[in-house]
Scaffold this active site. Structure first.
Site, mmCIF file in Angstrom:
data_model
loop_
_atom_site.group_PDB
_atom_site.id
_atom_site.type_symbol
_atom_site.label_atom_id
_atom_site.label_comp_id
_atom_site.label_asym_id
_atom_site.label_seq_id
_atom_site.Cartn_x
_atom_site.Cartn_y
_atom_site.Cartn_z
ATOM 1 N N CYS A 142 6.567 44.977 90.276
ATOM 2 C CA CYS A 142 7.796 44.308 90.730
ATOM 3 C C CYS A 142 7.539 42.850 91.096
ATOM 4 O O CYS A 142 8.476 42.086 91.336
ATOM 5 C CB CYS A 142 8.413 45.036 91.918
ATOM 6 N N HIS A 193 12.097 40.655 86.548
ATOM 7 C CA HIS A 193 12.602 41.722 85.688
ATOM 8 C C HIS A 193 14.035 41.987 86.152
ATOM 9 O O HIS A 193 14.566 41.196 86.927
ATOM 10 C CB HIS A 193 11.711 42.964 85.815
ATOM 11 N N HIS A 242 17.806 44.794 86.512
ATOM 12 C CA HIS A 242 18.414 46.117 86.621
ATOM 13 C C HIS A 242 19.914 46.045 86.353
ATOM 14 O O HIS A 242 20.534 45.007 86.542
ATOM 15 C CB HIS A 242 18.224 46.689 88.039
ATOM 16 N N GLU A 300 19.325 51.250 92.194
ATOM 17 C CA GLU A 300 18.565 50.237 91.450
ATOM 18 C C GLU A 300 18.250 50.767 90.048
ATOM 19 O O GLU A 300 18.278 50.033 89.078
ATOM 20 C CB GLU A 300 17.273 49.922 92.209
ATOM 21 N N ASP A 352 26.500 39.124 89.608
ATOM 22 C CA ASP A 352 26.452 39.631 88.238
ATOM 23 C C ASP A 352 25.930 38.560 87.278
ATOM 24 O O ASP A 352 26.387 37.426 87.284
ATOM 25 C CB ASP A 352 27.849 40.083 87.803
ATOM 26 N N HIS A 353 24.969 38.991 86.450
ATOM 27 C CA HIS A 353 24.336 38.080 85.480
ATOM 28 C C HIS A 353 23.655 36.901 86.188
ATOM 29 O O HIS A 353 23.648 35.790 85.661
ATOM 30 C CB HIS A 353 25.345 37.616 84.418
ATOM 31 N N HIS A 365 15.484 40.026 89.376
ATOM 32 C CA HIS A 365 14.871 39.682 90.655
ATOM 33 C C HIS A 365 13.338 39.755 90.528
ATOM 34 O O HIS A 365 12.806 40.227 89.534
ATOM 35 C CB HIS A 365 15.374 40.580 91.793
#
Lengths: 138, 138, 138, 138, 138, 138
Positions: D35, D41, D43, D126, D81-82, D16
């Site tokens: 951020c 980047h 998580h 996070e 996801d991914h 994100h």
């Protein structure tokens, strides 16, 4: 018979101060910084003891974990838990209680007591980010 | 706007001794047992600070985590990390440094500093098995 | 005096089978799937017991953790550790040993034994992904 | 019947970027700092979904965990996801993907799908140090 | 090409009883203590499989983790999850299901299936405190 | 002097996309599946750096952890934290950012900087289930 590595994890809570009495105060502070704080500080140490050995056919064990646990508690945990490592532990007298030096003394204490299999490794976690491993190597 | 609970986790390593100076030695040992060991012992404390508040539309934040982290470090971690909690910390003078009493003092220290959202909870892990939570309730 | 929440974490290893004897085999398999496997299966359960209470001035404790630990071990761990929960535990007789039902029985067993502070919550982790919490609410 | 809180833990890996398009670049960098890094980047998010409800006598369950897991995976994990949370997820379009905003959208997506018991809480980790909890409160 | 060690972590929940049928009951109880409890007990086992191999230039992988995961699940997890290890698993018939013996059988099952890289180590955590590692050594 | 293995754990959050530009789209999707998702995804990476060396008598240290931490942060974390590993990091240009390839580059970056003791191992956790270790072996 297959050879295996059995690890038992124990923990203890202790305080210590890093200080080399043969050095000046200035040098101690340069070397040990906040770890030289005069009244000491402390950790929840996690100790992982690994024994290597053949699996025995009668039991399917390398060594009975109850025995290994009893040895670690009698020889190490009893002596260091809720203690100040600079002052309260006979076998730590005269050493600087870094994780490295603790791991080595714990090896020397445990190695002769492990008679099923052989002591393979001592891992000592000082915090969740700092770990020392000693395998008896010089 | 939705109300949320934001938790920041920090850690510090410190030593302490549980001892009530207004009681006899025998009563102290009865009450505190190995935690009364004369030279103290220590822990890697984990501190979880929870702030409750409305999410701000401009940022999607309850409170900027960098600010919360900076407040916790300046007001708590700086003062207690690598220290002896009975002797070295101004705002802990005169209290028995149990996890309960630490949690309450940390609340008193942090509560006025949290100006976005409101302090909701202090959780203090003394070991992986022992945790205290304080929510400002009397 | 401030009110706090003190949590003690203990663990035990046990086996169980999810099966309602008043239902058909087909319905049991539909409801419980692999958890109805005939010879049972097992878990390392983690039990977190939270007691709420006022901090006592003499000790700075809500309740002495050594006492709480002793109560949990005597009343729960001794009875369920290394046991089959469908067959071996007197106070679990006749219930389906889901985490929900275990949490409720553990509450009923512990609640009258906690005499400093009051039992606030039972959290039971069946795996690292599945957790039940019971707070005595009907 | 007793009321319980059942928590299921799932995880997903996503990227994100925190950026409010209605603000200047300077203000975005002031608000979101690293951020706001242009290429984003990521998580490993941990999502804990808690459902509150009565235990059913037939099963000893609040809700069948297999069903809860299937709902969370179909409604959330499959979608995020991914993925890049700013670009790839239909129901996240137009929001700044902070943990707060994600938790709220996940609540809105899951709440109508939970028909045994009621959604009680969404906790989104996070990192191991930063957690948001949303309980449907405005 | 560089040589690397790739570890995949999986888990399963199973029950077992430690008992050597060629020994007397008294000797079994002496050897296995509470692990010999007649109706068995159980664990959430964590299995770590490490494969050693050269990194492939086309992918930057030692072995595709999706393939390794599929192999572990098809060959191990499917057979042992939610099962009783003394009765329900074909390839465990006739062995005492200690962590040592499980690790060795898992090695024998997995080793011929790993065709990219070579199986290097099986680590099996029976609890968070007890771990066995087998590296194929006799 | 005894030889020890000192491990420091750090973490960073980054995004990446697995894609080999010299292959077709179809082959990339076959090889990398959801890891080839066009806008990338991300992880909280955990990096464990192990240094082997003799314990120094003056300090009881293999290497001062503060120095090791400073090296890892300056050489690795500063460059990769909150970054996209395909685009933003000078020393990762032109490689497919699998955990294997990252571990190797991190080795090449750190190895010449470790001048007390020698770099022994790089362990990189991409998720809690997937870990790569590199020990400098070809």
């Amino acid at each position: 018979m297959p050879k295996m590595y059995l690890t038992r994890r124990e923990s203890f809570s202790a305080s210590h101060r890093l200080w080399n009495p043969s050095l000046t105060e200035a040098r101690n502070i340069e070397l040990f910084d906040k770890c030289a704080s005069p009244n000491g500080h402390g950790h929840n140490y996690i100790l992982e003891v690994t024994v290597a050995g053949q699996v025995r056919g009668e039991t399917g064990y390398v060594i009975d974990l109850k025995k290994l646990k009893a040895i670690i508690r009698a020889e190490i945990i009893q002596h260091v838990d809720h203690k100040h490592l600079n002052f309260d532990v006979e076998y730590l007298k005269g050493i600087i209680p870094t994780a490295e030096n603790l791991a080595r003394v714990f090896w020397q204490v445990l190695e002769p007591k492990i008679t099923e299999g052989k002591l393979f490794s001592i891992r000592l976690h000082e915090t969740e980010n700092n770990v020392i491993e000693y395998r008896g190597e010089e």
